[in-house]
Design an enzyme around this catalytic site. Structure first.
Site, short mmCIF file in Angstrom:
data_model
loop_
_atom_site.label_atom_id
_atom_site.label_comp_id
_atom_site.label_asym_id
_atom_site.label_seq_id
_atom_site.Cartn_x
_atom_site.Cartn_y
_atom_site.Cartn_z
CE1 TYR A 99 -3.26 2.96 0.93
CE2 TYR A 99 -1.69 3.40 2.69
CZ TYR A 99 -2.77 3.79 1.93
OH TYR A 99 -3.35 5.01 2.15
CG HIS A 186 1.47 8.22 -0.02
ND1 HIS A 186 0.54 7.38 0.55
CD2 HIS A 186 2.51 7.42 -0.39
CE1 HIS A 186 0.98 6.13 0.53
NE2 HIS A 186 2.17 6.13 -0.03
CG HIS A 198 0.60 11.81 3.79
ND1 HIS A 198 -0.24 12.22 2.78
CD2 HIS A 198 0.49 10.46 3.83
CE1 HIS A 198 -0.85 11.17 2.25
NE2 HIS A 198 -0.42 10.09 2.87
CG HIS A 200 2.60 6.29 4.72
ND1 HIS A 200 1.54 5.92 5.52
CD2 HIS A 200 2.07 7.10 3.77
CE1 HIS A 200 0.42 6.47 5.07
NE2 HIS A 200 0.72 7.19 4.00
#
Length: 468
Positions: A99, A186, A198, A200
């Site tokens: 993801y 992203h 942002h 991850h």
């Protein structure tokens, strides 16, 4: 091979110099030679990490389509700052890694603009996805495959280079070279029309100790007496609330440094006690009668935002009036009159603020009355029964009625029961005693306005639902 050797030397000297932080190394003369070598190893590792950005070899085909470019035009204000810490249980590591990287079934996403991996053990250097697959396969069933820190990147960082540098700096300061990780950035469209950039940071809780292990041994239980025979030890400090506080404080510090350089307003990760938080909206439910509370919460949120917009407009008008007074009013009497008008507007603004706070508390409680909820629920149940080709039979005989049949569907206020021949009976749950669930064969016996639910699932003979 040389990279692994340098990495091993770094961890060795890190152990020897743990009493001698880099920031005050000049104060400890007896450790200075070790610190110089340790710093050299650190710089070599940084060059290696900057020169190599590894992607999963098995998903190269999914990367054929070039990702969307990062936002290049600066926005007026930073998006809502956030920095949250999450965990993923064993079995979810691979799917979450896909993801955040936009691979596999997420290959059609266009918001993934940068991915890199680092600190991977030898068995996952070529294909970092092997590391997350090994974590899912070898961590205990109730263990965690990964820990994730999701953080916003200030909009004032307009170029891809600045955004990547910010994400890497945050990663280095938070976990350094202690944990294998995957870092993704992203860039999606925000609700206000700007960009929601942002990061991850997905990393393992197991800490490097310069001992080479295969995929299976790496995730075994650690052996403190003989580390080479056990797995990599988990960093228990990650489980404490202090880690969350440290991550948020670090994010606030780094973000404010970047904002200060660009002359933007500073942020604070502390909770604002003067502003009531909005209620959580929650996901939509496709079942009958389940969206009523969500729609009520949505109405409360819209009212709160409208009140805040009105308050902001009043503040802007006040600022304009003040500037006009300073520029145009030369007459003292006129200036005093304008000042009194401003005071009146200020008092009105304070009244609006108090009314807003009171309305927020009242609106959160006054969602819908019980009768309105029941009416909405009944209408939703009847609509769903018609969709399933059921007709609603006569009203329920609450004096001495008896109804037997399978539960078709349930809401917070009603139970729909099969009465046979595509007929159904809708019961008011507030008049019932006992538990039931969808698909269960039950009998409801009424007496003096109250009904008792009896489970008939284990009985051989099943009567068709009918009133007696």
């Amino acid at each position: 091979m040389r990279f692994k050797l340098v990495q091993a030397l770094y961890f060795l000297f890190d152990r020897l110099c743990h009493v001698c932080p880099d920031s005050v190394v000049s104060q400890y003369c007896q450790f200075k030679p070790l610190s110089v070598v340790r710093a050299g190893c650190y710089l070599l590792l940084r060059r290696k990490r900057s020169a190599v950005t590894r992607f999963s070899a098995r998903n190269d085909a999914a990367r054929a389509k070039a990702p969307a470019p990062l936002q290049t035009q600066p926005c007026a204000l930073m998006a809502i700052p956030h920095c949250s810490v999450k965990t993923g249980r064993a079995g979810k590591g691979v799917s979450h890694a896909l993801y955040v990287q936009g691979l596999g079934r997420y290959g059609e996403r266009s918001d993934v603009v940068h991915v890199e991996h680092d600190n991977m053990p030898a068995f996952a250097v070529v294909d970092p996805m092997e590391f997350w697959a090994a974590a899912d396969a070898n961590e205990r069933a109730n263990g965690r495959s990964y820990r994730e820190v999701e953080f916003a990147i200030p909009r004032e960082l307009a170029t891809a280079k600045e955004q990547i540098k910010f994400a890497r700096n945050f990663t280095d300061r938070l976990i350094s070279f202690n944990h294998a990780y995957t870092l993704a950035i992203h860039d999606a469209k925000a609700a206000d029309g700007g960009r929601n950039v942002h990061g991850h940071l997905m990393f393992t809780e197991r800490k490097h100790d310069a001992i080479e292990r295969d995929a299976q041994q790496f995730f075994k239980r650690a052996n403190p007496k003989k580390p080479e025979k056990g797995g990599a030890a988990k960093d228990r400090a990650l489980n404490s609330r202090e880690f969350v506080k440290t991550a948020r404080a670090l994010y606030e510090d780094l973000a404010n440094r970047e904002l200060a350089v660009r002359g933007a307003e500073r942020i604070s990760m502390a909770r604002n006690e003067d502003r009531e938080p909005e209620p959580k909206l929650g996901p939509r439910h496709p079942r009958a009668g389940q969206d009523l509370r969500r729609e009520a919460r949505l109405e409360v949120i819209q009212n709160m935002r409208a009140a805040r917009a009105e308050l902001k407009a009043l503040g802007q008008n006040q600022g304009k009036l003040e500037s006009q007074i300073l520029e145009l009013n030369t007459d003292l009497a006129a200036a005093l009159a304008e000042r009194e008008a401003l005071r009146a507007k200020e008092a009105k603004r304070h009244q609006v603020e108090k009314a807003l706070l009171a309305a927020e508390k009242v609106e959160k409680l006054a969602i819908l009355s019980l009768a309105e909820l029941k009416a909405h629920s009944y209408a939703a149940v009847v609509k769903e029964l018609k969709n399933q080709k059921y007709e609603t039979s006569q009203e329920v005989n609450t004096a001495h009625g008896r109804y037997t049949g399978t539960v078709i569907l349930m809401t917070d206020f009603h139970i729909a029961q099969n009465a046979g021949r595509q007929l159904s009976v809708v019961h008011d749950r507030t008049q019932l005693q006992g538990e039931a669930k969808e698909g269960q064969n039950i009998t409801i016996q009424y007496a003096s306005g109250r009904g008792q639910i009896t489970d008939r699932s284990n009985e051989r003979g099943k009567d068709r639902g009918r009133s007696r």
